[in-house]
Motif scaffolding. Sequence first.
Motif, PDB file in Angstrom:
ATOM      1  N   LEU A  25       0.820  -1.206   0.000  1.00  0.00           N
ATOM      2  CA  LEU A  25       0.000   0.000   0.000  1.00  0.00           C
ATOM      3  C   LEU A  25       0.855   1.258   0.000  1.00  0.00           C
ATOM      4  O   LEU A  25       0.526   2.251  -0.667  1.00  0.00           O
ATOM      5  CB  LEU A  25      -0.927  -0.006   1.212  1.00  0.00           C
ATOM      6  N   HIS A  29      -0.258   2.802  -3.301  1.00  0.00           N
ATOM      7  CA  HIS A  29      -1.433   3.621  -2.999  1.00  0.00           C
ATOM      8  C   HIS A  29      -1.052   4.739  -2.032  1.00  0.00           C
ATOM      9  O   HIS A  29      -1.493   4.770  -0.895  1.00  0.00           O
ATOM     10  CB  HIS A  29      -2.549   2.749  -2.401  1.00  0.00           C
ATOM     11  N   LEU A  46     -10.409   1.885  -0.588  1.00  0.00           N
ATOM     12  CA  LEU A  46      -9.733   0.921   0.281  1.00  0.00           C
ATOM     13  C   LEU A  46      -9.998   1.227   1.751  1.00  0.00           C
ATOM     14  O   LEU A  46     -10.169   0.311   2.564  1.00  0.00           O
ATOM     15  CB  LEU A  46      -8.226   0.927  -0.006  1.00  0.00           C
ATOM     16  N   ARG A  49     -13.502   0.055   2.400  1.00  0.00           N
ATOM     17  CA  ARG A  49     -13.563  -1.405   2.416  1.00  0.00           C
ATOM     18  C   ARG A  49     -13.048  -1.934   3.765  1.00  0.00           C
ATOM     19  O   ARG A  49     -13.624  -2.866   4.340  1.00  0.00           O
ATOM     20  CB  ARG A  49     -12.717  -1.978   1.276  1.00  0.00           C
ATOM     21  N   VAL A 245      -5.788  -0.377   6.571  1.00  0.00           N
ATOM     22  CA  VAL A 245      -6.006  -1.641   5.870  1.00  0.00           C
ATOM     23  C   VAL A 245      -5.252  -2.770   6.558  1.00  0.00           C
ATOM     24  O   VAL A 245      -5.780  -3.885   6.723  1.00  0.00           O
ATOM     25  CB  VAL A 245      -5.593  -1.515   4.391  1.00  0.00           C
TER      26      VAL A 245
END
Length: 374
Positions: A25, A29, A46, A49, A245
Amino acid sequence: MKTYYFDHSASTPPYESVIRTVAELMTEHYANPSALHRAGTEAGKLVERARSAVAALFGATPGEVVFTSGGTESNNLAMKGILGHTGRKGKHLVTTAIEHSSVHATAKQLEREGVRVTYLMPDAQGRIAPADVAAAITEDTALVSVMHVNNETGALQPIEAIGELLRRHPRIRFHVDGVQAVGKVPFEWTRSRVDLYSASAHKFRGPRGAGYLLVREGLKLRPLLAGGGQESDVRSGTHNLPGIVGMAQALRLALESMPERRARMYELRRRLIDALKDMPELVLNSPEDAAVASPQIVNLSYPGMRPEVLLHMLEEHGVLVSTQSACSSKSLKPSRVLMAMGLGEARGGPAASGSASETSIRPEISIRWPSGCG
């Protein structure tokens, strides 16, 4: 020399899969999740989520999950958010004398700002009686804050019974510091009477700097931070995408493996306590009864022995431990928790006590010394 890390209550080694996820990530990202371009939108998806994943694991709705930087922020947000929203002066907070420093120090700060605070004392096992909570409630009580698992002794607090008695007081909010409980002790958000529940990722093998606060739907909190209002105007600040995440992934892994790990830890706890009975110099401070104790923390005193002597002796053999909470490990003051339990300075003083808790590194020993900061 082989090293044995017995300090998991202070911080856990992240799952290898979580490390890989966080690294990916950070590499791919890196856009701001609030940005409107494609990269930002993908990062934002993300985050949401992960929010849905955390919510689903507890039966919460995504809107009940507020991402924070960890346990300390979650506890501060819960307490100040409620008392700030209702108007602090003249309001009443019921908490305990054995809370983690992030709750205890927040209560002291609120007290200086005009909130009346009642600090409940535990019994000799380090547990709070629900009847004492009931007796402390007044018409001005706005918040009750009682931890789930004590970070020094592992004593399991009766939050279900406290929640049930608070059903008779629907205007009072109930906050639970669950930092030492997540992944070790079952918790059902949907059926509980808990309004706010704090957690920190690095306690269940997630990344540092990430946490969450479960906030009952419809409950309004006064923000700690002014800014962009990224977390539904409750918490401002750019989302820590890798941490969030990674935390959701670690939480899933911890909860999926919890039944097996709990059984294993309780067995190791029993073996440890049985072995300690042959060492008259050591005194058990945690509840011996597994029914009222979390599986991963055992607190011991060696009256007359300075803890740093034991710490450095064990370190010479590759065993890494700590004394007291990581937040208080450099303090020479007696343990506030053990003193509140009425154990006295011989067992609670700076020359006496330390606690041990879970490790996955050496099962035949499986002790690790106490809890840490959020």
